[in-house]
Design a protein around this motif. Sequence first.
Motif, PDB file in Angstrom:
ATOM      1  N   ALA A  36     -62.914 -14.214 -66.043  1.00  0.00           N
ATOM      2  CA  ALA A  36     -63.313 -15.528 -65.517  1.00  0.00           C
ATOM      3  C   ALA A  36     -62.455 -15.952 -64.322  1.00  0.00           C
ATOM      4  N   PRO A  37     -61.118 -15.845 -64.384  1.00  0.00           N
ATOM      5  CA  PRO A  37     -60.339 -16.186 -63.188  1.00  0.00           C
ATOM      6  C   PRO A  37     -60.616 -15.241 -62.016  1.00  0.00           C
ATOM      7  N   ALA A  38     -60.849 -13.974 -62.302  1.00  0.00           N
ATOM      8  CA  ALA A  38     -61.160 -13.026 -61.226  1.00  0.00           C
ATOM      9  C   ALA A  38     -62.494 -13.371 -60.571  1.00  0.00           C
ATOM     10  N   ALA A  39     -63.474 -13.773 -61.371  1.00  0.00           N
ATOM     11  CA  ALA A  39     -64.773 -14.167 -60.817  1.00  0.00           C
ATOM     12  C   ALA A  39     -64.640 -15.436 -59.978  1.00  0.00           C
ATOM     13  N   LEU A  40     -63.820 -16.374 -60.430  1.00  0.00           N
ATOM     14  CA  LEU A  40     -63.612 -17.608 -59.672  1.00  0.00           C
ATOM     15  C   LEU A  40     -62.945 -17.320 -58.322  1.00  0.00           C
ATOM     16  N   VAL A  41     -61.921 -16.485 -58.326  1.00  0.00           N
ATOM     17  CA  VAL A  41     -61.246 -16.129 -57.076  1.00  0.00           C
ATOM     18  C   VAL A  41     -62.195 -15.379 -56.147  1.00  0.00           C
ATOM     19  N   THR A  42     -62.990 -14.489 -56.695  1.00  0.00           N
ATOM     20  CA  THR A  42     -63.953 -13.748 -55.888  1.00  0.00           C
ATOM     21  C   THR A  42     -64.996 -14.691 -55.288  1.00  0.00           C
ATOM     22  N   TRP A  43     -65.445 -15.658 -56.060  1.00  0.00           N
ATOM     23  CA  TRP A  43     -66.418 -16.626 -55.564  1.00  0.00           C
ATOM     24  C   TRP A  43     -65.816 -17.477 -54.439  1.00  0.00           C
ATOM     25  N   ILE A  44     -64.569 -17.880 -54.596  1.00  0.00           N
ATOM     26  CA  ILE A  44     -63.897 -18.660 -53.540  1.00  0.00           C
ATOM     27  C   ILE A  44     -63.739 -17.821 -52.272  1.00  0.00           C
ATOM     28  N   LEU A  45     -63.360 -16.553 -52.433  1.00  0.00           N
ATOM     29  CA  LEU A  45     -63.263 -15.676 -51.265  1.00  0.00           C
ATOM     30  C   LEU A  45     -64.609 -15.494 -50.588  1.00  0.00           C
ATOM     31  N   THR A  46     -65.653 -15.456 -51.365  1.00  0.00           N
ATOM     32  CA  THR A  46     -66.997 -15.336 -50.801  1.00  0.00           C
ATOM     33  C   THR A  46     -67.342 -16.585 -49.994  1.00  0.00           C
ATOM     34  N   LEU A  47     -66.987 -17.747 -50.504  1.00  0.00           N
ATOM     35  CA  LEU A  47     -67.274 -18.984 -49.777  1.00  0.00           C
ATOM     36  C   LEU A  47     -66.467 -19.103 -48.490  1.00  0.00           C
ATOM     37  N   LEU A  48     -65.359 -18.411 -48.392  1.00  0.00           N
ATOM     38  CA  LEU A  48     -64.536 -18.465 -47.188  1.00  0.00           C
ATOM     39  C   LEU A  48     -65.053 -17.553 -46.080  1.00  0.00           C
ATOM     40  N   SER A  49     -66.074 -16.761 -46.366  1.00  0.00           N
ATOM     41  CA  SER A  49     -66.598 -15.855 -45.345  1.00  0.00           C
ATOM     42  C   SER A  49     -67.388 -16.633 -44.291  1.00  0.00           C
ATOM     43  N   GLU A  50     -67.537 -16.030 -43.128  1.00  0.00           N
ATOM     44  CA  GLU A  50     -68.247 -16.683 -42.026  1.00  0.00           C
ATOM     45  C   GLU A  50     -69.730 -16.854 -42.350  1.00  0.00           C
ATOM     46  N   ARG A  51     -70.315 -15.855 -42.973  1.00  0.00           N
ATOM     47  CA  ARG A  51     -71.736 -15.939 -43.311  1.00  0.00           C
ATOM     48  C   ARG A  51     -72.008 -17.068 -44.309  1.00  0.00           C
ATOM     49  N   ALA A  52     -71.149 -17.197 -45.308  1.00  0.00           N
ATOM     50  CA  ALA A  52     -71.344 -18.270 -46.284  1.00  0.00           C
ATOM     51  C   ALA A  52     -71.115 -19.633 -45.645  1.00  0.00           C
ATOM     52  N   ALA A  53     -70.145 -19.734 -44.738  1.00  0.00           N
ATOM     53  CA  ALA A  53     -69.896 -21.006 -44.059  1.00  0.00           C
ATOM     54  C   ALA A  53     -71.089 -21.387 -43.191  1.00  0.00           C
ATOM     55  N   ARG A  54     -71.670 -20.422 -42.497  1.00  0.00           N
ATOM     56  CA  ARG A  54     -72.838 -20.706 -41.662  1.00  0.00           C
ATOM     57  C   ARG A  54     -74.038 -21.106 -42.533  1.00  0.00           C
ATOM     58  N   CYS A  55     -74.157 -20.456 -43.668  1.00  0.00           N
ATOM     59  CA  CYS A  55     -75.257 -20.784 -44.589  1.00  0.00           C
ATOM     60  C   CYS A  55     -75.095 -22.196 -45.130  1.00  0.00           C
ATOM     61  N   LEU A  56     -73.877 -22.565 -45.516  1.00  0.00           N
ATOM     62  CA  LEU A  56     -73.644 -23.908 -46.054  1.00  0.00           C
ATOM     63  C   LEU A  56     -73.765 -24.985 -44.983  1.00  0.00           C
TER      64      LEU A  56
END
Length: 116
Positions: A36-56
């Motif tokens: 669960a903590p690994a999934a949370l950290v991975t999800w946060i790292l995903t949100l920090l990507s440029e593609r996710a930022a542009r999508c949001l």
Amino acid sequence: MDATAPPPPAPAPPAPVPAGTDRTRLWSAGCALLFAPAALVTWILTLLSERAARCLTYGEGCEPGLPDSAFDGSLGLGVVACAVALAAPAVRVRRVALAVQLLAECMALVVILSRA
């Protein structure tokens, strides 16, 4: 051959495995708790990507990564493998189940990262 020669010695029985050396149950429970903590950290790292930022921000480039069914399947397989690793009486079965659990958890994290 001499009829008075002693017979060859009988083979020794296999040595028993010491009771405290198999830690597959401990590793399986630890990996399950840390997922669960690994999934949370991975999800946060995903949100920090440029593609996710542009999508949001702009709603552009929101192509999905790997299908959600891959995440669901690997998560389900990890849960079953964890249960087998905790409940199986044979050491070899527990080791294989632990390996399957780790691979399934890694696959679930890869599915999360594919969204980046």
